[in-house]
Design a protein around this motif. Structure first.
Motif, PDB file in Angstrom:
ATOM      1  N   VAL A 150       0.833  -1.205   0.000  1.00 39.33           N
ATOM      2  CA  VAL A 150       0.000   0.000   0.000  1.00 39.33           C
ATOM      3  C   VAL A 150       0.868   1.256   0.000  1.00 39.33           C
ATOM      4  CG1 VAL A 150      -1.612   1.361   1.397  1.00 39.33           C
ATOM      5  CG2 VAL A 150      -2.001  -1.094   1.079  1.00 39.33           C
ATOM      6  N   ARG A 151       1.911   1.270   0.810  1.00 37.38           N
ATOM      7  CA  ARG A 151       2.763   2.461   0.906  1.00 37.38           C
ATOM      8  C   ARG A 151       3.511   2.753  -0.389  1.00 37.38           C
ATOM      9  NH1 ARG A 151       4.186  -0.228   6.141  1.00 37.38           N
ATOM     10  NH2 ARG A 151       2.818   0.743   7.720  1.00 37.38           N
ATOM     11  N   ALA A 152       3.651   1.737  -1.233  1.00 39.46           N
ATOM     12  CA  ALA A 152       4.435   1.924  -2.460  1.00 39.46           C
ATOM     13  C   ALA A 152       3.799   2.951  -3.385  1.00 39.46           C
ATOM     14  CB  ALA A 152       4.612   0.587  -3.184  1.00 39.46           C
ATOM     15  N   TRP A 153       2.461   3.043  -3.441  1.00 37.25           N
ATOM     16  CA  TRP A 153       1.879   4.015  -4.363  1.00 37.25           C
ATOM     17  C   TRP A 153       1.942   5.436  -3.814  1.00 37.25           C
ATOM     18  CZ3 TRP A 153      -2.137   0.166  -3.149  1.00 37.25           C
ATOM     19  CH2 TRP A 153      -3.064   0.575  -2.190  1.00 37.25           C
ATOM     20  N   LYS A 154       2.430   5.591  -2.593  1.00 34.80           N
ATOM     21  CA  LYS A 154       2.684   6.922  -2.060  1.00 34.80           C
ATOM     22  C   LYS A 154       4.181   7.239  -2.025  1.00 34.80           C
ATOM     23  CE  LYS A 154       2.291   9.618   2.232  1.00 34.80           C
ATOM     24  NZ  LYS A 154       3.640   9.407   2.767  1.00 34.80           N
ATOM     25  N   ASP A 155       5.002   6.229  -1.724  1.00 32.33           N
ATOM     26  CA  ASP A 155       6.419   6.483  -1.462  1.00 32.33           C
ATOM     27  C   ASP A 155       7.348   6.095  -2.603  1.00 32.33           C
ATOM     28  OD1 ASP A 155       5.701   7.391   1.054  1.00 32.33           O
ATOM     29  OD2 ASP A 155       5.946   5.423   1.990  1.00 32.33           O
ATOM     30  N   SER A 156       6.950   5.164  -3.465  1.00 31.83           N
ATOM     31  CA  SER A 156       7.861   4.722  -4.535  1.00 31.83           C
ATOM     32  C   SER A 156       7.055   4.462  -5.809  1.00 31.83           C
ATOM     33  CB  SER A 156       8.655   3.484  -4.087  1.00 31.83           C
ATOM     34  OG  SER A 156       7.791   2.442  -3.638  1.00 31.83           O
ATOM     35  N   GLY A 197       2.619   6.112  -8.449  1.00 30.90           N
ATOM     36  CA  GLY A 197       3.547   6.513  -7.407  1.00 30.90           C
ATOM     37  C   GLY A 197       4.547   7.529  -7.919  1.00 30.90           C
ATOM     38  N   PRO A 198       5.300   8.139  -7.011  1.00 26.35           N
ATOM     39  CA  PRO A 198       6.243   9.182  -7.416  1.00 26.35           C
ATOM     40  C   PRO A 198       7.347   8.703  -8.351  1.00 26.35           C
ATOM     41  CG  PRO A 198       6.529   8.610  -5.101  1.00 26.35           C
ATOM     42  CD  PRO A 198       5.270   7.953  -5.543  1.00 26.35           C
ATOM     43  N   VAL A 215      -3.621   9.077  -5.023  1.00 27.18           N
ATOM     44  CA  VAL A 215      -3.478   7.841  -5.793  1.00 27.18           C
ATOM     45  C   VAL A 215      -4.590   7.772  -6.822  1.00 27.18           C
ATOM     46  CG1 VAL A 215      -4.843   6.443  -4.199  1.00 27.18           C
ATOM     47  CG2 VAL A 215      -3.138   5.350  -5.623  1.00 27.18           C
ATOM     48  N   ALA A 216      -4.241   7.348  -8.016  1.00 27.37           N
ATOM     49  CA  ALA A 216      -5.286   7.138  -9.030  1.00 27.37           C
ATOM     50  C   ALA A 216      -6.184   5.998  -8.600  1.00 27.37           C
ATOM     51  CB  ALA A 216      -4.628   6.809 -10.373  1.00 27.37           C
TER      52      ALA A 216
END
Length: 471
Positions: A48-54, A167-168, A467-468
């Motif tokens: 879950v954190r990947a689409w915010k952090d990486s 993600g970023p 997130v999209a």
């Protein structure tokens, strides 16, 4: 008539059950399970954190239904049922497709891709495709409809694979796998490029603070494309999202997935209910949660209150237009995010498992699973203020990015201001479903937050983004 008979129509099932609500609240079907992928590739928190952090790879090849419309009459056909603007719709563009019932309530939404002059691809939950397939069989317009079911209906090769990169670090990953040849496309534009020597099309999502793409191509060419993406993303923090992580995407983006389609009550839809049978999710799905009403319409939402008002083309006729116009002029509710109280959530989890944590030694609390507490196909929990129902909470999940359980809800306008304190009634009173454990009802304190939740509540330095929506 036996409900186990797949040939029994939805209309016959409703009659035998004594109404649509008894039918839906008597179904033992559990929450929607995303087919084709494991629950976790690594662990759902980091996925879950990947689409915010990486960067996250979100799998869409297996759970979404596709309906292909071919022919010069496709747009004229769609205009009879879609509420949104379709006059300007060039090739290699996509739109949100919103379908209303005669009573103005929402049947479904989906994404429609215009890929060739007379070829359109509708992608999403099955409800939009089912409704349009039925109507295409009875239309005078020159259009052919072909449905491609998701893997919940059977594991078969499909027309295309479909994945999302969000993600970023998504754009850097795209630059790597395309050799720097990422086409510049606008919001919901479709570009075409090469990955691993294979032709790939990509829908540009403009819902994210940084660019994200929904990639798709011929089913038989996916192995090389996937391998190239995973290799290029290895040092960018790429994580593949399993079904547990995937189930949490909608709340952060503010999209309401799978509200109860408004097909169960309108007299004008009786023939459609006779056409649907046990093969369709509309006929076998379950309705769960604490909102109790004998009127199935109390479980519906309308396009305006869930945020589609700016898409509506009021300058033409379409199914439900007059009823929807009345809803616009007398809007009662609006979409919000509800942030569940951490202590109450932890207390309910404890009370569902441990005897010493129960207020009533005889009954546990209704089990609350993480990351997705959903326990029915369609969930409707009562949202209250001073004991009065003022809204309904639907899809819910734990956000590893926000650190809370959150849900998407519609509430009365006077209670929609962010920061408003309300309560959510957790449990299913007098349940008829064997899938629901015996329990005592509990209240959860909730606080109104914006929708979308992600860009306005979750902050991380200069890396704020939305997130999209992963459909």
């Amino acid at each position: 008539m036996n409900h186990a008979d797949p040939h029994a129509s939805l209309a016959a099932r409703i009659t035998e059950a004594g109404g649509a609500v008894p039918l839906l609240r008597g179904s033992n079907l559990g929450p929607y399970v995303f087919p084709g992928i494991p629950a976790e590739y690594t662990n759902w928190r980091d996925e879950v954190r990947a689409w915010k952090d990486s960067v996250a790879l979100l799998e869409q090849s297996y759970h979404m239904t596709e309906l292909h419309l071919e022919g010069p009459g496709a747009i004229a056909f769609l205009k009879e049922f879609a509420v949104n603007k379709l006059d300007t719709f060039p090739v290699m563009r996509a739109k949100q497709l919103v379908l209303a019932a005669p009573d103005g309530n929402l049947i479904a939404d989906a994404i429609i891709f215009h890929e060739e002059e007379h070829f359109y691809r509708i992608v999403g939950a099955p409800f939009a495709s089912d409704w349009l397939l039925y109507n295409a069989e009875n239309t005078q317009h020159e259009v052919k409809a072909t449905k491609f079911d998701n893997w919940s209906a059977g594991v078969v090769p499909r027309d295309v694979y479909r994945i999302q990169l969000q993600g970023p670090n998504a754009m850097e990953l795209m630059m790597r796998v395309t050799g720097g040849n990422v086409p510049e496309v606008r919001f919901f534009g479709i570009g075409e490029f090469q990955i691993a020597g294979k032709t790939v099309r990509g829908l540009r999502h403009g819902m994210a603070g940084t660019p994200g793409f929904e990639l798709y191509g011929p089913w038989d060419e996916q192995t090389e494309v996937r391998a190239a993406i995973e290799e290029a993303g290895a040092d960018l923090g790429l994580r593949k999202a399993g079904s547990l992580a995937y189930s949490t995407t909608a709340q952060e983006s503010g999209w309401m997935p799978m509200p109860l389609p408004a097909i169960y009550s309108a007299p004008e839809l009786q023939e459609y209910r006779e056409w649907l049978n046990g093969y369709y999710l509309e006929s076998i799905g379950s309705l769960g949660g604490s909102l109790v009403s004998e009127d199935v319409a109390d479980y519906y939402v309308d396009p305006i209150e869930v945020g589609y008002g700016n898409l509506i083309d009021w300058d033409r006729e379409f199914m439900g237009r007059d009823a929807l116009l009345a809803k616009r002029d007398n809007q009662r509710r609006t979409k919000v995010t509800l942030e569940w109280n951490d202590e109450d959530v932890a207390g309910i989890i404890a009370a569902s498992l441990f005897t010493g944590a129960r207020e009533d030694a005889e009954k546990p609390a209704r089990y609350l699973a993480l990351p997705s507490p959903m326990y029915a196909t369609f969930e409707s929990d009562a949202v209250r203020s001073d004991g009065r129902t003022v809204g309904v909470s639907q899809w819910n999940s734990y956000s590893a990015n926000g650190g809370h359980v959150i849900s998407t809800a519609v509430v009365d306008l006077e209670f929609a201001k962010p920061g408003t304190d309300l309560t959510l009634l957790w449990g299913e009173p007098d349940t008829r479903r064997a899938t629901v454990d015996d329990h005592a009802m509990r209240e959860i304190r909730v606080r109104v937050a914006p929708s979308p939740y992600f860009d306005k509540v979750i902050k991380s330095g200069d890396n704020d983004q939305v997130v999209a929506a992963a459909r």
